[in-house]
Design an enzyme around this catalytic site. Structure first.
Site, PDB file in Angstrom:
ATOM      1  N   GLY A 291      48.200  42.240  33.674  1.00 13.75           N
ATOM      2  CA  GLY A 291      48.378  40.824  33.386  1.00 13.75           C
ATOM      3  C   GLY A 291      47.428  39.968  34.211  1.00 13.75           C
ATOM      4  O   GLY A 291      46.278  40.324  34.468  1.00 13.75           O
ATOM      5  N   SER A 292      47.915  38.824  34.669  1.00 12.56           N
ATOM      6  CA  SER A 292      47.048  37.816  35.280  1.00 12.56           C
ATOM      7  C   SER A 292      46.388  38.258  36.578  1.00 12.56           C
ATOM      8  O   SER A 292      45.422  37.626  37.025  1.00 12.56           O
ATOM      9  CB  SER A 292      47.844  36.530  35.522  1.00 12.56           C
ATOM     10  OG  SER A 292      48.224  35.951  34.290  1.00 12.56           O
ATOM     11  N   MET A 293      46.879  39.331  37.217  1.00 12.48           N
ATOM     12  CA  MET A 293      46.201  39.801  38.426  1.00 12.48           C
ATOM     13  C   MET A 293      44.789  40.276  38.119  1.00 12.48           C
ATOM     14  O   MET A 293      43.937  40.345  39.014  1.00 12.48           O
ATOM     15  CB  MET A 293      47.020  40.913  39.091  1.00 12.48           C
ATOM     16  CG  MET A 293      48.284  40.405  39.761  1.00 12.48           C
ATOM     17  SD  MET A 293      49.185  41.692  40.665  1.00 12.48           S
ATOM     18  CE  MET A 293      49.787  42.691  39.307  1.00 12.48           C
TER      19      MET A 293
END
Length: 575
Positions: A291-293
């Site tokens: 995801g956003s990491m």
């Protein structure tokens, strides 16, 4: 009729020939037995009159980086009974005497003794006090051999990493299994002579070879930092009720893992009482879309290849962007419009990340992710570690660049993610992670093992790009998605991730993997911490459910290590 045709003479000749043949066969058989098979029959004869008792080796310890025991072996004994020495008709009485000390049913013990061999084991792993009580029963037929029992003095602490042993002290999970060949030592034996009835007899030929203790294994884990991580992970899990959780603490300069935890915990002293799923080291084995990491790596590609600067303005389309036949949306119904690259990462805009990725292009995005190690193992050297999944560009679709830019269509392990962020937190070089620092021989000296030697760091990005990324990730904490990690003691930087999980082939927005990965102090990063909660139920966003845990682990661990408080950013000069 001549004498040569006399039937009696014929039969006499036949008898002589048969006798000679039988004699020759017996002679050959005797030669085979006494010469050819002499060694085998001699060994069988010895076996009938010898009794070998295994003397179990004491298993080596597993130590933390400061020499504190994480796994040890306690003195214990196996109890044996020589049934031929038990007076006739008194086996039942003997069983009652033994059961009075050992506990359990004397009838069950009697059946086991009666059905067992002449030299039968009564019990294993009997502690010294109980063994002394058994000796005081005065039963001549009893014998004792050393049989150490494995013990984990800190209970559930680092259990999934350490693993555990079976009843024979063989490692079957974790470090216990991975380094079993060094830890287990070498069993000895005691050799007794016995008579034709199987009774032990004294003899000058009685021999004993003592066991050799196993080697100690020293980990990079710090027991106190491990305790801090588990306390904060437990608090987060009890508060937000996830299905599972995990955490890692890394020493950035060395690549040494200082703590590694998986929740739910289990106690390796009683591992059979827990479901097997709780034995699993999630830090090694979990495999998920980040995801956003992953947006930090997309930004790294744009900066490294000169496609954009931190101040490049990106139109985030009000949070909805039609691209290649689908609509990309920002999480939480955010209606972002124009954001700089810095704030695309700080605010975690999916639309902005997709546009950055499109500007970078498939080939360069792939090369950047590969340079961050997402197609290789981390070097930690433990069984069960999975390799991250990053498909070659030839297998990407038109939608892949956008999806990968904000952390989908790729799968990573927690350790791979930690290693990649360690490159950002340092000078742009990728460390080889370590969790075992040395194996110590019987004199306490480290063995020379190439597999444990520190590996050279590999460059992922330039030092200049790393510095820019650290400033960008600081904005995540200052006024982005993880302001809960803002504290006065240390300047923390990092990235949130709230990855939607796939359920039955479709993304289920009610089920997320919620994480925060952060490092501090910003000017001279020392520690990096990742905390991830799998399907939290009380809240979902990584900044909410994982951010406070990372914050508190960093603060407490840095203070424990004596790192001076430093709330300033990189650009602030020391006075």
């Amino acid at each position: 009729m001549g004498p040569e045709r006399n039937p009696a003479n014929v039969w006499l000749k036949v008898a002589k020939i048969a006798f000679a043949a039988a004699f020759a066969f017996l002679a050959a058989r005797l030669f085979y037995i006494q010469v050819v098979r002499h060694g085998d029959y001699y060994a069988d004869a010895l076996a009938q009159h010898r009794l070998s008792i295994t003397l179990h080796a004491r298993r080596g310890r597993i130590l933390d980086r400061n020499g504190k025991p994480l796994a040890d072996s306690l003195d214990a004994f196996s109890v044996w009974l020589y049934k031929p020495r038990v007076p006739e008709g008194e086996l039942g009485l003997t069983a009652m005497q033994l059961a009075s000390v050992l506990g359990g049913s004397s009838a069950d013990l009697l059946r086991r003794l009666a059905d067992g061999p002449s030299y039968v084991r009564v019990a294993r792993h009997v502690d010294p006090k109980t063994a002394e009580r058994l000796r005081n029963l005065g039963i001549p037929a009893l014998d004792f051999s050393h049989d150490p029992v494995r013990f984990y003095p800190n209970g559930h602490t680092a259990a999934q990493l350490i693993g555990f042993c079976d009843a024979d002290s063989k490692g079957i999970e974790g470090v216990e299994a991975a380094f079993d060949r060094y830890l287990r030592g070498k069993d000895g034996f005691r050799l007794l002579h016995r008579d034709a009835l199987g009774r032990p007899i004294s003899s000058p030929f009685e021999a004993e070879v003592p066991p050799r203790k196993g080697y100690d294994v020293r980990l990079t884990i710090d027991l106190w930092i491990q305790t801090i991580l588990e306390e904060e992970l437990k608090e987060a899990c009890l508060r937000y009720r996830p299905k599972a959780g995990l955490g890692v603490v890394l020493d950035i300069p060395t690549g040494e893992v200082l703590a590694m935890a998986s929740w739910p915990f289990f106690d390796p002293n009683r591992f059979r009482l827990y479901p097997k799923e709780s034995w699993r080291n999630r830090v090694l084995c979990d495999f998920y879309e980040p995801g956003s990491m992953a947006k930090a790596f997309t930004a790294a590609a744009a900066l490294e290849y000169g496609v954009m600067t931190p101040d490049t303005v990106i139109d985030c389309e009000g949070g909805r962007y039609a691209l290649h036949g689908r609509v990309i949306k920002d999480a939480g119904h955010h209606g972002f419009h124009e954001l700089t690259l810095t704030y695309v990462i700080a605010k975690s805009s999916n639309v902005g990340a997709a546009k950055i990725g499109e500007a970078v292009g498939a080939e360069r995005l792939f090369r950047m992710l590969e340079s961050f190690g997402f197609r290789s193992l981390t070097g930690v050297g433990l069984p069960g570690e999975r390799r991250s999944l990053l498909r070659p560009v030839s297998r990407w679709t038109k939608q892949s660049v956008a999806s990968i830019s904000f952390g989908y269509e790729m799968c990573v392990t927690p350790l791979a993610l930690v290693r990649a962020y360690a490159a950002i937190a340092s000078d742009g070089t990728l460390p080889s992670l370590r969790v075992v620092s040395s194996v110590l021989d019987g004199h306490g000296e480290p063995l020379s093992l190439p597999s444990l030697a520190p590996k050279p760091r590999k460059r992922a990005i330039s030092p200049a790009t790393a510095r820019k990324l650290r400033k960008i990730l600081r904005k995540v904490v200052l006024d982005g998605t993880c302001r809960r990690a803002l504290i006065p003691e240390y300047a923390i930087a990092g990235k949130t991730g709230t990855a939607v999980k796939v359920v039955n082939g479709r993304y289920d927005w009610s089920k997320t993997l919620s994480s925060f990965i952060g490092f501090a102090p910003l000017r001279e990063p020392r520690l990096l911490v990742l905390v991830s909660l799998d399907e939290p139920t009380k809240a979902q966003y990584g900044g909410t459910v994982a951010g406070p845990a990372v914050r508190d682990v960093l603060r407490r661990s840095l203070e424990y290590l004596g790192v001076p408080h430093d709330p300033a950013d990189e650009t602030t000069k020391r006075k």
